[in-house]
Write an enzyme that holds these catalytic residues in place. Structure first.
Site, short mmCIF file in Angstrom:
data_model
loop_
_atom_site.label_atom_id
_atom_site.label_comp_id
_atom_site.label_asym_id
_atom_site.label_seq_id
_atom_site.Cartn_x
_atom_site.Cartn_y
_atom_site.Cartn_z
N LYS A 7 0.87 -1.02 0.05
CA LYS A 7 -0.02 0.03 0.06
C LYS A 7 0.78 1.37 -0.08
CE LYS A 7 0.32 2.26 4.17
NZ LYS A 7 1.81 1.93 4.30
N SER A 132 8.33 -11.71 -2.11
CA SER A 132 7.67 -10.32 -1.96
C SER A 132 8.35 -9.57 -3.04
CB SER A 132 7.71 -9.81 -0.51
OG SER A 132 7.04 -8.47 -0.72
N ALA A 138 10.36 0.15 3.75
CA ALA A 138 10.04 1.34 2.76
C ALA A 138 8.63 2.08 2.94
CB ALA A 138 10.52 1.21 1.53
N LEU A 140 5.61 0.66 2.66
CA LEU A 140 4.72 0.24 1.69
C LEU A 140 3.94 -0.90 2.12
CD1 LEU A 140 7.15 0.30 -1.44
CD2 LEU A 140 5.59 2.10 -0.55
N GLY A 141 3.91 -1.44 3.59
CA GLY A 141 3.11 -2.26 3.99
C GLY A 141 3.45 -3.48 3.62
N SER A 143 4.64 -5.88 5.57
CA SER A 143 4.45 -6.74 6.81
C SER A 143 3.01 -7.16 6.82
CB SER A 143 5.18 -6.33 8.14
OG SER A 143 4.15 -5.10 8.63
N ASP A 199 -3.02 -0.81 7.26
CA ASP A 199 -2.04 -1.49 6.36
C ASP A 199 -2.97 -2.82 5.79
OD1 ASP A 199 -0.63 0.69 6.56
OD2 ASP A 199 1.03 -0.37 6.85
#
Length: 442
Positions: A7, A132, A138, A140-141, A143, A199
């Protein structure tokens, strides 16, 4: 195999800390989890997250089942948890302490907690392999994307999650997504302690959400933006480490020193977010190339970035990226997330000249930045079962094996082998309201 997106925050970062609204949207960079059963009678559980160097196994019988099945401790697939039980976390600790590194331990804790809650002592042995395409650390969700994959995969294995099918009623679709999201939030708590839940909500449902949190003792108010369009996005990673706490403190210090001016900037960001929400919600909204709606969204992105710069949360590398992109004239750019490094996003203008784009790519690469051409507002969690892909050489479908998955090179290799945008080579299915279309059950 299951998959969930990363995200970005499109509008409203930092203002959201002060009770304002923000919009976060899914991107087409995703995590993919391949579940491969061990041959019977193996009772081994193996976790492989190659992107962070995690490869560890446990014997299922040795796990602390007695602690998780004690009176008052057991939870079920339809339950939701708002906080972690310290005694259960303590029971897991010896099983993850032998793994070196806090990041790896956090990932293993999240996995084991979910497995012990959702699975049982009789669960079959399996290998859980994660790849991934989302840059890690960074903002960007990544985890949350992983937590959603684990939640969905474990519930599918336990038989408590209904697979998506054509004709699934909307209320049933929403129920499945709620169960995935609830347990993904638990996985996020294992990693982050007190996550907002935004997230994992975006990674579960896809598209975008409008969220606001007036009271930090309560979960945020989240509204799904089902009509959020899929838009072309250029994402650039500065590769400069970001510290969210530092950037939040920078804004707080500015607020203490210049209260009226800073509040005015935060209010303006709130107006930007709400105007973007109004544009997307307009019944006449159109995302066709050159649409005036898209131009207005782009202008709001540019204005939002300018205010974030004034709040002191940008970084010279982010400004260099914006300078290069503005010079190329290909779109509207802003930082996303906390700032101080991390990533920028650019909403691309239509019909970008490919020579100009290639020159920009070369310049970004020369200066050490990583670029990803992605899509904003795409699908949420999906499942590929059976995990097959079409083999052009053989002319039929083949099983995606561990070796194939592990040997896929980089983002392009993973997407080519298992990506959800497969042009018919793979039959990914998603929990969402079905639209009449001839698209292999999607």
């Amino acid at each position: 195999m299951v998959s969930a997106p990363g995200k970005v925050i499109v509008y409203g970062e930092h203002a959201v800390v002060y009770g304002k609204g923000a919009i976060a949207a899914a991107i087409s960079l995703r995590s993919y989890l391949l579940v491969t059963p061990y041959p019977k009678p193996s009772r081994t559980l193996t976790l492989r997250f190659t992107d962070i160097g995690l490869d560890h196994s446990w014997e299922i019988e040795s796990l602390p089942w007695s602690a998780f099945s004690a009176p008052g401790k057991k939870r079920y697939y339809f339950d939701s948890l708002e906080r972690l039980d310290p005694q259960l976390m303590k029971a897991i600790k010896p099983f993850v302490d032998i793994i070196p590194g806090k990041v790896l331990q956090a990932a293993a804790t999240s996995f084991l907690f979910l497995f012990l809650m959702i699975g049982s002592e009789h669960s079959p042995g399996a290998i859980y392999t994660m790849r991934s395409t989302i840059p890690i650390g960074a903002g960007l969700g990544s985890s949350a994307s992983i937590a959603v994959c684990l939640s969905a995969a474990l519930q599918i294995q336990s038989g408590t999650l209904a697979m998506p099918f054509k004709g699934m009623m909307p209320h049933e679709t929403q129920l499945q997504l709620k169960r995935v999201n609830n347990w993904a939030f638990v996985g996020e708590m294992c990693i982050h302690g007190n996550p907002s839940g935004v997230d994992n909500t975006v990674a579960t449902g896809g598209k975008a959400v409008f969220f606001q949190r007036d009271d930090y003792s309560q979960p945020p108010d989240v509204t799904h933006l089902k009509d959020f369009p899929e838009l072309p996005l250029l994402l650039v990673n500065t590769k400069h480490p970001r510290r969210t706490s530092e950037q939040v403190a920078n804004v707080r210090n500015l607020l203490d020193s210049h209260e009226d001016i800073t509040n005015s900037m935060l209010d303006t960001i709130d107006k930007i977010t709400n105007e973007a929400h109004d544009i997307i919600s307009d019944p006449d909204f159109s995302s066709y190339p050159g649409s005036s709606f898209i131009v207005r969204l782009g202008e709001l992105i540019r204005i939002n970035h300018g205010i974030l710069v004034s709040l002191g949360v940008s970084h010279p590398k982010l400004e260099r990226i914006r300078e290069l992109i503005d010079h190329a004239g290909i779109g509207w750019t802003k930082l996303t997330g906390a700032g101080g490094g991390g990533c920028s996003i650019t909403l691309l203008k239509p019909n970008v000249n490919q020579t100009v784009m290639k020159d920009l790519e070369d310049k970004l690469s020369e200066e050490g930045f990583e670029r990803y051409e992605t899509t904003l507002g795409g699908a949420g969690v999906g499942v590929l079962w059976p995990a097959l892909t079409h083999c052009a050489n053989r002319g039929d479908d083949v099983e995606i094996t561990q070796d194939m998955f592990l040997n896929a090179e980089g983002v392009e290799g993973v997407e080519s082998l298992v990506g959800v945008d497969s042009h018919g080579k793979r039959k990914w299915r998603f929990w969402r309201e079905w639209i009449a279309e001839d698209n292999c059950g999607r």
